[in-house]
Design an enzyme around this catalytic site. Structure first.
Site, short mmCIF file in Angstrom:
data_model
loop_
_atom_site.label_atom_id
_atom_site.label_comp_id
_atom_site.label_asym_id
_atom_site.label_seq_id
_atom_site.Cartn_x
_atom_site.Cartn_y
_atom_site.Cartn_z
N GLY A 8 0.84 -1.20 0.00
CA GLY A 8 0.00 0.00 0.00
C GLY A 8 0.87 1.24 0.00
N GLY A 11 -0.14 5.02 -1.13
CA GLY A 11 -1.22 5.72 -0.43
C GLY A 11 -0.72 6.84 0.45
CD GLN A 12 -3.48 10.91 4.29
OE1 GLN A 12 -4.38 10.13 4.62
NE2 GLN A 12 -3.42 12.13 4.78
CG ASP A 50 -5.23 -7.53 -6.31
OD1 ASP A 50 -5.34 -7.24 -5.09
OD2 ASP A 50 -6.21 -7.83 -7.02
CE1 TYR A 140 -10.31 1.87 7.52
CE2 TYR A 140 -11.09 3.36 9.22
CZ TYR A 140 -10.06 2.84 8.47
OH TYR A 140 -8.77 3.31 8.66
CE LYS A 144 -7.95 -0.13 9.33
NZ LYS A 144 -6.66 -0.62 8.80
CB ILE A 170 -2.97 10.66 8.80
CG1 ILE A 170 -2.78 9.68 9.97
CG2 ILE A 170 -1.61 11.10 8.27
CD1 ILE A 170 -2.21 8.36 9.59
N1 LIG Z 1 -5.09 8.17 6.53
C1 LIG Z 1 -5.72 8.16 7.70
O1 LIG Z 1 -6.18 9.21 8.17
C2 LIG Z 1 -5.83 6.87 8.47
C3 LIG Z 1 -6.44 6.89 9.74
C4 LIG Z 1 -6.58 5.69 10.45
C5 LIG Z 1 -6.05 4.52 9.91
N2 LIG Z 1 -5.47 4.53 8.68
C6 LIG Z 1 -4.98 3.25 8.14
O2 LIG Z 1 -3.66 3.41 7.63
C7 LIG Z 1 -3.48 2.57 6.48
C8 LIG Z 1 -3.03 3.42 5.32
O3 LIG Z 1 -4.02 4.38 5.06
P1 LIG Z 1 -3.87 5.46 3.91
O4 LIG Z 1 -4.54 6.69 4.37
O5 LIG Z 1 -2.47 5.50 3.42
O6 LIG Z 1 -4.81 4.80 2.80
P2 LIG Z 1 -4.80 5.07 1.23
O7 LIG Z 1 -6.14 4.71 0.73
O8 LIG Z 1 -4.25 6.43 0.94
O9 LIG Z 1 -3.72 4.01 0.74
C9 LIG Z 1 -3.99 2.65 0.63
C10 LIG Z 1 -3.19 2.12 -0.55
O10 LIG Z 1 -3.54 0.75 -0.72
C11 LIG Z 1 -3.59 0.49 -2.11
N3 LIG Z 1 -4.41 -0.67 -2.39
C12 LIG Z 1 -5.76 -0.76 -2.31
N4 LIG Z 1 -6.16 -2.00 -2.66
C13 LIG Z 1 -5.02 -2.69 -2.96
C14 LIG Z 1 -4.77 -4.01 -3.38
N5 LIG Z 1 -5.77 -4.89 -3.57
N6 LIG Z 1 -3.49 -4.38 -3.60
C15 LIG Z 1 -2.47 -3.51 -3.42
N7 LIG Z 1 -2.65 -2.24 -3.04
C16 LIG Z 1 -3.91 -1.84 -2.80
C17 LIG Z 1 -4.17 1.75 -2.72
O11 LIG Z 1 -3.84 1.84 -4.12
C18 LIG Z 1 -3.52 2.84 -1.87
O12 LIG Z 1 -2.33 3.32 -2.47
C19 LIG Z 1 -4.82 1.86 6.29
O13 LIG Z 1 -4.79 0.62 6.92
C20 LIG Z 1 -5.80 2.76 6.99
O14 LIG Z 1 -6.93 2.05 7.41
C21 LIG Z 1 -5.34 5.68 7.95
#
Ligand SMILES: NC(=O)c1ccc[n+]([C@@H]2O[C@H](COP(=O)([O-])OP(=O)(O)OC[C@H]3O[C@@H](n4cnc5c(N)ncnc54)[C@H](O)[C@@H]3O)[C@@H](O)[C@H]2O)c1
Length: 316
Positions: A8, A11-12, A50, A140, A144, A170
């Protein structure tokens, strides 16, 4: 040499975490993987994958001799309310696979983030304790909380070294947020710099626990580097930095951009936000592995405005 996999990574959280891991361990030891190609050069090997494809994931882990996995793949709160079955399957199946690889001895250590979304309307809202009523109201949050218990089960029964924190919302500038309820706190900065105004999808007085990305990354790395005997919570640690409302955030932005205006048009995400705590008690994380945050609201706002202004100038 054993390697670290960021699942992942586009992602963010993944973008910033990958950069930090490369700084610490060098680019030859970090592998970034995601379904989505990164928008910019990641600085280490990138594998398009994936994570639900068990065979591909397994062969990557074996081929690259992966010993640590940062498992960040998930469908976030707002999106998962629209696609509950897909959200549940993605969040649970991928976690199971990584935990199974650790049970089989392929992977030695796992980081998997939980969220403040595990808490629900019956949870005490102020300074929410580590151990309290946990009745999440979103798919969600349910996924979790199930994930937290799964991590603990693998730790107790199979000695899997899996570590977790409950991230608050975040705030970051390198990547777009991924469909969460706290996304407003990132969008607002882009709109403030570009248009001088923002329409918030949450009410002005919706107070939520939040954190600047640098603090989130520091917490993640500190937890992973802590000695195993100091980790007393194997579900997921409460983690806290700052709490603010959209109105307070707007006021802090106005100190830098006096003509900035905000309007409020709450949508379905208001109900999700209303079910979450306002602030979190993270005493256990501070005691067990020395967690402390660096960014308060004003410091975060200055940094976000500086970085986003610079970023938007580059793209013109
Ligand atoms: N950002 C927040 O505010 C926040 C808050 C609480 C928890 N989290 C947790 O932190 C983690 C990261 O969050 P984030 O904000 O970076 O999420 P995000 O959605 O920005 O990033 C998730 C990444 O996973 C990738 N992805 C999705 N399905 C996929 C698959 N089948 N195979 C491979 N890659 C895949 C997406 O392309 C994306 O780049 C997550 O577990 C989220 O639940 C985030």
């Amino acid at each position: 040499m054993d390697k670290i996999l960021v699942l992942g990574a586009s992602g963010q959280v993944g973008i910033d975490l990958t950069i930090r891991l490369i700084e610490i361990f060098g680019n030859h030891r970090v592998i970034a993987a995601d379904l989505k190609e990164p928008e910019e050069e990641v600085g280490c090997k990138f594998v398009q994958l994936d994570a639900t494809d068990k065979d591909s994931l397994l062969s990557l882990v074996k081929r690259e001799k992966i010993s640590e996995v940062y498992h960040l793949v998930a469908m976030l709160s707002a999106t998962a309310e629209k696609f509950p079955i897909k959200g549940w399957q993605l969040n649970m199946d991928t976690l199971f696979q990584v935990l199974e690889m650790a049970r089989q001895g392929l992977v030695k250590k796992i980081f998997w983030p939980s969220s403040i979304a595990v808490f629900g309307p019956t949870t005490p809202k102020e300074h929410t304790p580590q151990h309290t009523i946990v009745e999440p109201a979103t798919i969600y949050g349910i996924s979790k909380y199930a994930g937290e218990l799964l991590c603990q089960w693998y730790y107790i029964n199979h000695k899997v070294d899996v570590r977790s924190v409950r991230y608050p919302g975040i705030v970051s500038w390198k990547a777009e947020p991924g469909g969460g309820t706290t996304d407003y706190a990132v969008e607002i900065f882009y709109q403030a710099v570009k248009d001088g105004k923002y329409e918030s999808f949450l009410n002005p007085d919706t107070e939520l626990p939040m954190m600047y990305i640098d603090d989130a990354i520091n917490a993640t790395i500190t937890l992973m580097q802590a000695p195993a005997h100091s980790i007393n919570i194997r579900t997921s640690y409460n983690l806290s930095a700052i709490s603010f409302t959209p109105a307070q955030l707007a006021r802090a932005i106005k100190k830098h951009l006096p003509s900035f205006t905000i309007e409020y048009k709450p949508d379905y995400r208001q109900q999700i936000a209303d079910s979450w705590p306002k602030s979190i008690d993270d005493a256990e994380a501070r005691k067990d592995w020395g967690w402390s945050h660096q960014f308060d609201l004003d410091k975060m706002v200055s940094e976000m405005l500086f970085q986003i202004t610079k970023k938007l100038k580059k793209t013109v």
